[in-house]
Design a protein around this motif. Structure first.
Motif, PDB file in Angstrom:
ATOM      1  N   GLY A 102       0.813  -1.215   0.000  1.00  0.00           N
ATOM      2  CA  GLY A 102       0.000   0.000   0.000  1.00  0.00           C
ATOM      3  C   GLY A 102       0.844   1.262   0.000  1.00  0.00           C
ATOM      4  N   LEU A 103       1.940   1.242   0.774  1.00  0.00           N
ATOM      5  CA  LEU A 103       2.847   2.395   0.778  1.00  0.00           C
ATOM      6  C   LEU A 103       3.454   2.608  -0.602  1.00  0.00           C
ATOM      7  CD1 LEU A 103       4.866   2.030   4.097  1.00  0.00           C
ATOM      8  CD2 LEU A 103       3.353   3.886   3.465  1.00  0.00           C
ATOM      9  N   ARG A 104       3.904   1.518  -1.217  1.00  0.00           N
ATOM     10  CA  ARG A 104       4.512   1.621  -2.537  1.00  0.00           C
ATOM     11  C   ARG A 104       3.511   2.122  -3.563  1.00  0.00           C
ATOM     12  NH1 ARG A 104       4.075  -0.802  -7.013  1.00  0.00           N
ATOM     13  NH2 ARG A 104       2.813  -2.437  -6.133  1.00  0.00           N
ATOM     14  N   LEU A 105       2.302   1.580  -3.516  1.00  0.00           N
ATOM     15  CA  LEU A 105       1.275   1.980  -4.481  1.00  0.00           C
ATOM     16  C   LEU A 105       0.864   3.436  -4.284  1.00  0.00           C
ATOM     17  CD1 LEU A 105      -0.438   0.936  -6.788  1.00  0.00           C
ATOM     18  CD2 LEU A 105      -2.149   0.259  -5.115  1.00  0.00           C
ATOM     19  N   THR A 106       0.709   3.858  -3.045  1.00  0.00           N
ATOM     20  CA  THR A 106       0.365   5.256  -2.764  1.00  0.00           C
ATOM     21  C   THR A 106       1.479   6.192  -3.225  1.00  0.00           C
ATOM     22  OG1 THR A 106      -0.906   4.535  -0.846  1.00  0.00           O
ATOM     23  CG2 THR A 106      -0.334   6.859  -0.962  1.00  0.00           C
ATOM     24  N   GLY A 107       2.722   5.806  -2.950  1.00  0.00           N
ATOM     25  CA  GLY A 107       3.849   6.613  -3.420  1.00  0.00           C
ATOM     26  C   GLY A 107       3.904   6.701  -4.929  1.00  0.00           C
ATOM     27  N   ALA A 108       3.624   5.587  -5.606  1.00  0.00           N
ATOM     28  CA  ALA A 108       3.649   5.585  -7.071  1.00  0.00           C
ATOM     29  C   ALA A 108       2.535   6.459  -7.642  1.00  0.00           C
ATOM     30  CB  ALA A 108       3.536   4.153  -7.584  1.00  0.00           C
ATOM     31  N   ILE A 109       1.361   6.444  -7.015  1.00  0.00           N
ATOM     32  CA  ILE A 109       0.256   7.284  -7.488  1.00  0.00           C
ATOM     33  C   ILE A 109       0.576   8.763  -7.277  1.00  0.00           C
ATOM     34  CG2 ILE A 109      -2.152   7.920  -7.023  1.00  0.00           C
ATOM     35  CD1 ILE A 109      -2.660   4.916  -6.499  1.00  0.00           C
ATOM     36  N   ILE A 110       1.100   9.093  -6.113  1.00  0.00           N
ATOM     37  CA  ILE A 110       1.489  10.495  -5.856  1.00  0.00           C
ATOM     38  C   ILE A 110       2.583  10.917  -6.834  1.00  0.00           C
ATOM     39  CG2 ILE A 110       2.579  12.043  -4.177  1.00  0.00           C
ATOM     40  CD1 ILE A 110       1.160  10.425  -1.993  1.00  0.00           C
ATOM     41  N   ASN A 111       3.521  10.014  -7.122  1.00  0.00           N
ATOM     42  CA  ASN A 111       4.594  10.322  -8.062  1.00  0.00           C
ATOM     43  C   ASN A 111       4.035  10.518  -9.478  1.00  0.00           C
ATOM     44  OD1 ASN A 111       7.380  10.749  -8.507  1.00  0.00           O
ATOM     45  ND2 ASN A 111       7.529   8.728  -9.426  1.00  0.00           N
ATOM     46  N   SER A 112       3.033   9.739  -9.857  1.00  0.00           N
ATOM     47  CA  SER A 112       2.418   9.907 -11.183  1.00  0.00           C
ATOM     48  C   SER A 112       1.729  11.267 -11.290  1.00  0.00           C
ATOM     49  CB  SER A 112       1.396   8.795 -11.433  1.00  0.00           C
ATOM     50  OG  SER A 112       2.029   7.550 -11.412  1.00  0.00           O
ATOM     51  N   ILE A 113       1.050  11.670 -10.230  1.00  0.00           N
ATOM     52  CA  ILE A 113       0.436  13.001 -10.215  1.00  0.00           C
ATOM     53  C   ILE A 113       1.509  14.081 -10.319  1.00  0.00           C
ATOM     54  CG2 ILE A 113      -0.870  14.620  -8.776  1.00  0.00           C
ATOM     55  CD1 ILE A 113      -2.372  12.136  -7.688  1.00  0.00           C
ATOM     56  N   ASN A 114       2.614  13.827  -9.643  1.00  0.00           N
ATOM     57  CA  ASN A 114       3.731  14.762  -9.683  1.00  0.00           C
ATOM     58  C   ASN A 114       4.320  14.860 -11.092  1.00  0.00           C
ATOM     59  OD1 ASN A 114       5.276  16.582  -8.369  1.00  0.00           O
ATOM     60  ND2 ASN A 114       6.369  15.112  -7.101  1.00  0.00           N
ATOM     61  N   ILE A 115       4.433  13.739 -11.777  1.00  0.00           N
ATOM     62  CA  ILE A 115       4.944  13.738 -13.158  1.00  0.00           C
ATOM     63  C   ILE A 115       4.006  14.523 -14.066  1.00  0.00           C
ATOM     64  CG2 ILE A 115       5.362  12.254 -15.168  1.00  0.00           C
ATOM     65  CD1 ILE A 115       6.469  10.161 -13.190  1.00  0.00           C
ATOM     66  N   LEU A 116       2.693  14.319 -13.896  1.00  0.00           N
ATOM     67  CA  LEU A 116       1.733  15.081 -14.699  1.00  0.00           C
ATOM     68  C   LEU A 116       1.838  16.583 -14.415  1.00  0.00           C
ATOM     69  CD1 LEU A 116      -1.409  12.772 -14.512  1.00  0.00           C
ATOM     70  CD2 LEU A 116       0.053  13.212 -16.492  1.00  0.00           C
ATOM     71  N   TYR A 117       2.045  16.925 -13.145  1.00  0.00           N
ATOM     72  CA  TYR A 117       2.223  18.334 -12.793  1.00  0.00           C
ATOM     73  C   TYR A 117       3.476  18.918 -13.450  1.00  0.00           C
ATOM     74  CZ  TYR A 117       3.406  22.438 -10.076  1.00  0.00           C
ATOM     75  OH  TYR A 117       3.764  23.702  -9.701  1.00  0.00           O
ATOM     76  N   LEU A 118       4.567  18.152 -13.447  1.00  0.00           N
ATOM     77  CA  LEU A 118       5.794  18.627 -14.102  1.00  0.00           C
ATOM     78  C   LEU A 118       5.601  18.777 -15.609  1.00  0.00           C
ATOM     79  CD1 LEU A 118       8.572  16.642 -12.215  1.00  0.00           C
ATOM     80  CD2 LEU A 118       8.125  19.095 -12.127  1.00  0.00           C
ATOM     81  N   MET A 119       4.872  17.837 -16.219  1.00  0.00           N
ATOM     82  CA  MET A 119       4.601  17.942 -17.652  1.00  0.00           C
ATOM     83  C   MET A 119       3.773  19.199 -17.949  1.00  0.00           C
ATOM     84  SD  MET A 119       3.862  13.941 -18.529  1.00  0.00           S
ATOM     85  CE  MET A 119       3.385  14.240 -20.214  1.00  0.00           C
ATOM     86  N   TYR A 120       2.816  19.499 -17.082  1.00  0.00           N
ATOM     87  CA  TYR A 120       1.997  20.692 -17.256  1.00  0.00           C
ATOM     88  C   TYR A 120       2.832  21.963 -17.060  1.00  0.00           C
ATOM     89  CZ  TYR A 120      -1.536  24.217 -16.295  1.00  0.00           C
ATOM     90  OH  TYR A 120      -2.289  25.352 -16.310  1.00  0.00           O
ATOM     91  N   THR A 121       3.701  21.955 -16.077  1.00  0.00           N
ATOM     92  CA  THR A 121       4.518  23.132 -15.775  1.00  0.00           C
ATOM     93  C   THR A 121       5.479  23.460 -16.917  1.00  0.00           C
ATOM     94  OG1 THR A 121       4.419  22.613 -13.420  1.00  0.00           O
ATOM     95  CG2 THR A 121       6.144  24.113 -14.122  1.00  0.00           C
ATOM     96  N   PHE A 122       6.086  22.430 -17.508  1.00  0.00           N
ATOM     97  CA  PHE A 122       7.072  22.643 -18.566  1.00  0.00           C
ATOM     98  C   PHE A 122       6.490  22.484 -19.967  1.00  0.00           C
ATOM     99  CE2 PHE A 122       9.809  21.328 -14.950  1.00  0.00           C
ATOM    100  CZ  PHE A 122      10.500  22.524 -14.828  1.00  0.00           C
ATOM    101  N   ASP A 123       5.170  22.440 -20.088  1.00  0.00           N
ATOM    102  CA  ASP A 123       4.477  22.321 -21.386  1.00  0.00           C
ATOM    103  C   ASP A 123       5.005  21.144 -22.204  1.00  0.00           C
ATOM    104  OD1 ASP A 123       2.820  24.482 -20.885  1.00  0.00           O
ATOM    105  OD2 ASP A 123       4.267  25.914 -21.709  1.00  0.00           O
ATOM    106  N   LEU A 124       5.009  19.978 -21.602  1.00  0.00           N
ATOM    107  CA  LEU A 124       5.480  18.771 -22.275  1.00  0.00           C
ATOM    108  C   LEU A 124       4.317  17.838 -22.568  1.00  0.00           C
ATOM    109  CD1 LEU A 124       8.590  18.040 -20.050  1.00  0.00           C
ATOM    110  CD2 LEU A 124       8.584  19.052 -22.325  1.00  0.00           C
TER     111      LEU A 124
END
Length: 131
Positions: A102-124
């Motif tokens: 559960g910890l790993r899965l929660t971390g991976a989901i938060i990290n995926s949201i973070n990746i989407l945020y970075l893609m949005y920030t840098f227009d990728l």
């Protein structure tokens, strides 16, 4: 439940405890042997002492780096979280005595949201207005 073992041996006592344990009763069992020097007390989960599960350290690292990356430095912690998530996945898959899925899965989901945020920030990717 008290089991009096006047003339019974350890194997039979263990058998009684196993049958009682399989009922999933949390009551403390006391075995009093009249022939032995001491009385033994066992909780209902004493049989699984050798099978104690521990949390995978890489699952904890995944969750912690996902949270830190979400709050402070996403460019630094996103790759660390991604790599630790993969390491944790294979460790949890190979070793049944580790917990932390559960910890790993929660971390991976938060990290995926973070990746989407970075893609949005840098227009990728799909967030690029020139596509």
């Amino acid at each position: 439940m008290v089991v009096n073992l006047d003339n019974k041996d350890e194997l039979e006592a263990t058998d009684i405890l196993v049958r009682f344990y399989n009922v999933d009763n949390p009551i403390i069992i006391s075995i009093i042997q009249t022939d032995s020097v001491s009385a033994k007390s066992f909780s209902s989960n004493f049989l699984n002492d050798s099978e104690k599960k521990s949390t995978d350290i890489w699952a904890v690292v995944t969750f912690a780096t996902a949270l830190i990356g979400f709050m402070y430095l996403p460019l630094l912690f996103v790759p660390i979280c991604f790599i630790s998530s993969i390491i944790s996945y294979y460790r949890l898959k190979d070793n049944q005595n580790l917990t932390g899925k559960g910890l790993r899965l929660t971390g991976a989901i938060i990290n995926s949201i973070n990746i989407l945020y970075l893609m949005y920030t840098f227009d990728l990717g799909p967030f690029n207005p020139n596509n």
